[in-house]
Design a protein around this motif. Structure first.
Motif, short mmCIF file in Angstrom:
data_model
loop_
_atom_site.label_atom_id
_atom_site.label_comp_id
_atom_site.label_asym_id
_atom_site.label_seq_id
_atom_site.Cartn_x
_atom_site.Cartn_y
_atom_site.Cartn_z
N ASN A 12 1.96 1.87 -3.49
CA ASN A 12 0.78 2.19 -4.27
C ASN A 12 0.31 3.62 -3.99
N PHE A 13 0.30 4.01 -2.69
CA PHE A 13 -0.10 5.38 -2.34
C PHE A 13 0.83 6.41 -2.97
N PRO A 34 0.81 -1.23 0.00
CA PRO A 34 0.00 0.00 0.00
C PRO A 34 0.84 1.28 0.00
N SER A 47 0.25 3.36 5.40
CA SER A 47 0.33 1.90 5.31
C SER A 47 0.70 1.23 6.63
N ASP A 53 3.90 10.45 3.99
CA ASP A 53 2.47 10.19 4.09
C ASP A 53 2.12 8.79 3.58
N ALA A 54 2.77 8.35 2.51
CA ALA A 54 2.51 7.02 1.96
C ALA A 54 2.87 5.94 2.97
N TRP A 77 0.34 5.77 -7.28
CA TRP A 77 -0.99 6.02 -7.82
C TRP A 77 -1.79 7.06 -7.03
N GLY A 78 -1.47 7.21 -5.75
CA GLY A 78 -2.22 8.15 -4.92
C GLY A 78 -1.60 9.53 -4.84
N GLY A 79 -0.38 9.67 -5.37
CA GLY A 79 0.27 10.97 -5.38
C GLY A 79 0.78 11.45 -4.03
N LYS A 80 0.84 10.56 -3.04
CA LYS A 80 1.30 10.96 -1.71
C LYS A 80 2.82 11.10 -1.69
#
Length: 167
Positions: free
Chosen positions: A143-144, A140, A159, A154-155, A147-150
């Protein structure tokens, strides 16, 4: 009086056969891709996890990899590398790499074995479970970021949550 010890030559063991047995016992899909390579497909929390194992008898080394099938975008390679470093600080076994050629993220581990290739089933299972735990826990975060732009901090924080109790 001198006592000579007679040593019997140790029989060579195929560590990939041990891994096949361990993966089969866990009911994972297995494919032998040649004499020195094994592929294992196992279910994960976020996605199926494809593992590859390569046995190098001349080095008595077993290598393992689990590609995440995530690639760092060109403009975010430095952030992905920072996240890889932050994640690796939290791992006891193995590590994540950001491959230079295609910017993909891969979990890797290796085991130095005896020259005969001795690997017991508990070691094999530990390699497989270690990869599963690392990928399930940190997929995650990658992925964050991708794809999530974090940002990496923060990513990773998103997670690391742990659930407590039962619902």
């Amino acid at each position: 009086m001198s006592i000579e010890l007679i040593r019997k030559p140790k029989q060579s063991v195929d560590p990939l056969k041990v891994l096949e047995t361990a993966a089969s016992g866990l009911e994972f899909e297995i494919e032998r891709a040649g004499t020195h390579e094994l592929h294992v497909l196992m279910p994960g929390v976020w996605r199926d996890i494809g593992l590859w194992f390569t046995w190098r008898p001349e080095l008595a080394t077993l290598q393992m990899g689990a590609p995440l099938e995530l690639k760092a975008p060109v403009g975010r390679v430095d952030e992905a590398a920072r996240l890889v470093t932050m994640v690796n600080e939290r791992l006891w076994l193995g590590h994540f790499d950001l491959w230079a050629d295609d910017k993909s993220i891969v979990y890797r581990n290796s085991a130095l074995l005896t020259p005969e290739g001795n690997l017991d089933s508990m070691q094999g299972e530990a390699l497989i479970k270690g990869a599963s735990e690392a990928v399930d826990r940190f997929y995650p975060a990658f992925n964050f970021l991708i794809w999530g732009g974090k940002n990496p901090d923060d990513a990773l924080q998103a997670s690391l949550f742990e659930t407590a109790g039962n619902a």
